[in-house]
Design an enzyme around this catalytic site. Sequence first.
Site, PDB file in Angstrom:
ATOM      1  N   SER A 175       0.593  -1.141   0.081  1.00  0.00           N
ATOM      2  CA  SER A 175      -0.053  -0.200   0.011  1.00  0.00           C
ATOM      3  C   SER A 175       0.918   1.319   0.003  1.00  0.00           C
ATOM      4  CB  SER A 175      -0.781   0.218   1.291  1.00  0.00           C
ATOM      5  OG  SER A 175      -1.940  -0.917   1.002  1.00  0.00           O
ATOM      6  N   ASP A 207     -13.376  -1.890   2.008  1.00  0.00           N
ATOM      7  CA  ASP A 207     -13.220  -3.225   1.554  1.00  0.00           C
ATOM      8  C   ASP A 207     -14.337  -3.671   0.777  1.00  0.00           C
ATOM      9  OD1 ASP A 207     -10.577  -3.623   2.516  1.00  0.00           O
ATOM     10  OD2 ASP A 207     -11.225  -4.367   4.302  1.00  0.00           O
ATOM     11  N   TYR A 261      -3.338 -10.721  -1.555  1.00  0.00           N
ATOM     12  CA  TYR A 261      -2.578 -10.279  -3.016  1.00  0.00           C
ATOM     13  C   TYR A 261      -0.912 -10.816  -2.944  1.00  0.00           C
ATOM     14  CZ  TYR A 261      -0.894  -6.281  -0.198  1.00  0.00           C
ATOM     15  OH  TYR A 261      -0.590  -5.778   0.603  1.00  0.00           O
ATOM     16  N   ARG A 314     -12.277 -21.109  11.522  1.00  0.00           N
ATOM     17  CA  ARG A 314     -11.461 -21.695  12.684  1.00  0.00           C
ATOM     18  C   ARG A 314     -12.279 -21.538  13.739  1.00  0.00           C
ATOM     19  NH1 ARG A 314      -5.448 -20.289  13.621  1.00  0.00           N
ATOM     20  NH2 ARG A 314      -6.490 -18.401  13.989  1.00  0.00           N
ATOM     21  N   LYS A 343      -8.667  -4.375  12.154  1.00  0.00           N
ATOM     22  CA  LYS A 343      -9.891  -3.957  11.735  1.00  0.00           C
ATOM     23  C   LYS A 343     -10.952  -3.690  12.531  1.00  0.00           C
ATOM     24  CE  LYS A 343      -8.705  -5.006   6.806  1.00  0.00           C
ATOM     25  NZ  LYS A 343      -9.062  -5.558   5.630  1.00  0.00           N
ATOM     26  N   ARG A 388     -16.546 -16.600  16.497  1.00  0.00           N
ATOM     27  CA  ARG A 388     -16.659 -15.411  15.494  1.00  0.00           C
ATOM     28  C   ARG A 388     -17.262 -15.531  14.656  1.00  0.00           C
ATOM     29  NH1 ARG A 388     -10.736 -13.502  13.783  1.00  0.00           N
ATOM     30  NH2 ARG A 388     -11.578 -11.365  13.723  1.00  0.00           N
ATOM     31  N   ALA A 443     -13.601 -15.090   9.437  1.00  0.00           N
ATOM     32  CA  ALA A 443     -14.682 -14.492   9.880  1.00  0.00           C
ATOM     33  C   ALA A 443     -14.385 -13.062  10.641  1.00  0.00           C
ATOM     34  CB  ALA A 443     -15.458 -15.182  10.940  1.00  0.00           C
ATOM     35  N   GLY A 444     -13.186 -12.523  10.098  1.00  0.00           N
ATOM     36  CA  GLY A 444     -12.445 -11.329  10.456  1.00  0.00           C
ATOM     37  C   GLY A 444     -13.217 -10.188   9.996  1.00  0.00           C
ATOM     38  N   GLY A 445     -12.472  -9.048   9.799  1.00  0.00           N
ATOM     39  CA  GLY A 445     -12.750  -7.915   9.226  1.00  0.00           C
ATOM     40  C   GLY A 445     -12.989  -8.052   7.730  1.00  0.00           C
TER      41      GLY A 445
HETATM   42  P1  ATR Z   1      -8.832  -9.142   8.894  1.00  0.00           P
HETATM   43  O1  ATR Z   1      -9.488  -8.263   9.867  1.00  0.00           O
HETATM   44  O2  ATR Z   1      -7.715  -8.607   8.203  1.00  0.00           O
HETATM   45  O3  ATR Z   1      -9.763 -10.027   8.294  1.00  0.00           O
HETATM   46  P2  ATR Z   1      -8.511 -10.904  11.115  1.00  0.00           P
HETATM   47  O4  ATR Z   1      -9.504 -10.133  12.080  1.00  0.00           O
HETATM   48  O5  ATR Z   1      -7.361 -11.068  12.108  1.00  0.00           O
HETATM   49  O6  ATR Z   1      -7.942  -9.846  10.013  1.00  0.00           O
HETATM   50  O7  ATR Z   1      -8.964 -12.110  10.526  1.00  0.00           O
HETATM   51  C1  ATR Z   1      -8.234 -13.226  10.289  1.00  0.00           C
HETATM   52  C2  ATR Z   1      -8.922 -14.426   9.779  1.00  0.00           C
HETATM   53  O8  ATR Z   1      -8.035 -15.462   9.260  1.00  0.00           O
HETATM   54  C3  ATR Z   1      -9.654 -15.029  10.873  1.00  0.00           C
HETATM   55  O9  ATR Z   1     -10.878 -15.485  10.303  1.00  0.00           O
HETATM   56  C4  ATR Z   1      -8.991 -16.014  11.305  1.00  0.00           C
HETATM   57  O10 ATR Z   1      -9.683 -17.022  12.093  1.00  0.00           O
HETATM   58  P3  ATR Z   1      -9.899 -17.123  13.584  1.00  0.00           P
HETATM   59  O11 ATR Z   1     -11.166 -16.495  13.645  1.00  0.00           O
HETATM   60  O12 ATR Z   1     -10.129 -18.527  13.805  1.00  0.00           O
HETATM   61  O13 ATR Z   1      -8.684 -16.399  14.263  1.00  0.00           O
HETATM   62  C5  ATR Z   1      -8.220 -16.517  10.030  1.00  0.00           C
HETATM   63  N1  ATR Z   1      -6.887 -17.315  10.424  1.00  0.00           N
HETATM   64  C6  ATR Z   1      -5.729 -16.661  10.550  1.00  0.00           C
HETATM   65  N2  ATR Z   1      -4.952 -17.709  10.708  1.00  0.00           N
HETATM   66  C7  ATR Z   1      -5.430 -18.856  10.541  1.00  0.00           C
HETATM   67  C8  ATR Z   1      -5.040 -20.200  10.418  1.00  0.00           C
HETATM   68  N3  ATR Z   1      -3.725 -20.576  10.846  1.00  0.00           N
HETATM   69  N4  ATR Z   1      -5.978 -21.166  10.432  1.00  0.00           N
HETATM   70  C9  ATR Z   1      -7.178 -20.604  10.017  1.00  0.00           C
HETATM   71  N5  ATR Z   1      -7.687 -19.534   9.919  1.00  0.00           N
HETATM   72  C10 ATR Z   1      -6.801 -18.487  10.224  1.00  0.00           C
END
Ligand code: ATR
Length: 282
Positions: free
Chosen positions: A16, A102, A220, A151, A66, A155, A127-129
């Site tokens: 970015s 986003d 990306y 996972r 986020k 969330r 299920a994150g941002g």
């Molecule tokens: P963002 O806001 O950018 O989406 P985030 O909120 O940290 O970032 O979300 C990351 C996502 O990647 C989550 O869904 C996370 O799963 P959890 O909710 O179980 O933490 C997922 N993630 C990150 N590392 C992972 C891994 N090694 N295996 C499976 N899912 C993973």
Amino acid sequence: MPSIYLLGYPLGHSISPAMQNAALHECGIRETHYQKLSLPPEQMDEMIAALRAPDCLGANVTVPYKQTIMPHLDSLTDLARDIGAVNTIIKRDGALIGDNTDAYGFLQALRERGIHPKHCRAAILGAGGAAAAATYALAQAGAREIILLNRTLARSIALADRLVPRFPELEFAINDWDALARMHLVINATSVGMSPHADETPLPANISLPRGAVVFDLVYNPPVTRFLRDANQRGARVIGGLEMLVYQGARAFELWTGQTAPIRTMHTAATHVLQSMIESHT
Ligand code: ATR
């Protein structure tokens, strides 16, 4: 020096700064600099202090902030509140306003390829941002069914509780891996497979992607993840995360500067810096 920050931790993978500084330069905004501010979660107070300093004009927010940044801001746009995540912070009269570009970037990347999600069935890994923005964008665009695969079950439930009541027509399920077989669109919205962990994939070893689906990885870097390589081998049409990055960045640029974003310049700068990062690792 007037600054726009990128907040995240870690940020080694980010392109970015190159993309946004190219846009600022192209638009003649030479005095402002877009720069990484990568601090661990224990230093959230320092991040917020940097945002509140008078020379800060705004920010982007990425993994893992986020959602955790939200309570520290002065207000949220309706969109950021609905999605439940902030990737862009705007400053107005000293106040920090959380917004989200986003969802727009995600839909633009699909539309650019002639893919319109109305009536589609989509699986979202994560299920994150980023997952929240993709879920909201698809539901808003008229998707028929969305399944969330993550996972951490809690969330997914939190995301569903926030979004599903707003879309009563939507068929929705959590962690229904059997339903994957009927999906038209499969999206990786986790951070799994991102450089330097490019040998990882978010898909469990016993699960296959549906044949003929569109498979979209929001990661990306690298441009072709293991997830996309596997999808390609299954005959899927694959989409990498670069265009979404460019479109979400373009919308954020417009919010900060009030100028039309030079999309071509941003795309070219993003592609070049990504290529040089890849070459320096090989
Ligand atoms: P963002 O806001 O950018 O989406 P985030 O909120 O940290 O970032 O979300 C990351 C996502 O990647 C989550 O869904 C996370 O799963 P959890 O909710 O179980 O933490 C997922 N993630 C990150 N590392 C992972 C891994 N090694 N295996 C499976 N899912 C993973």
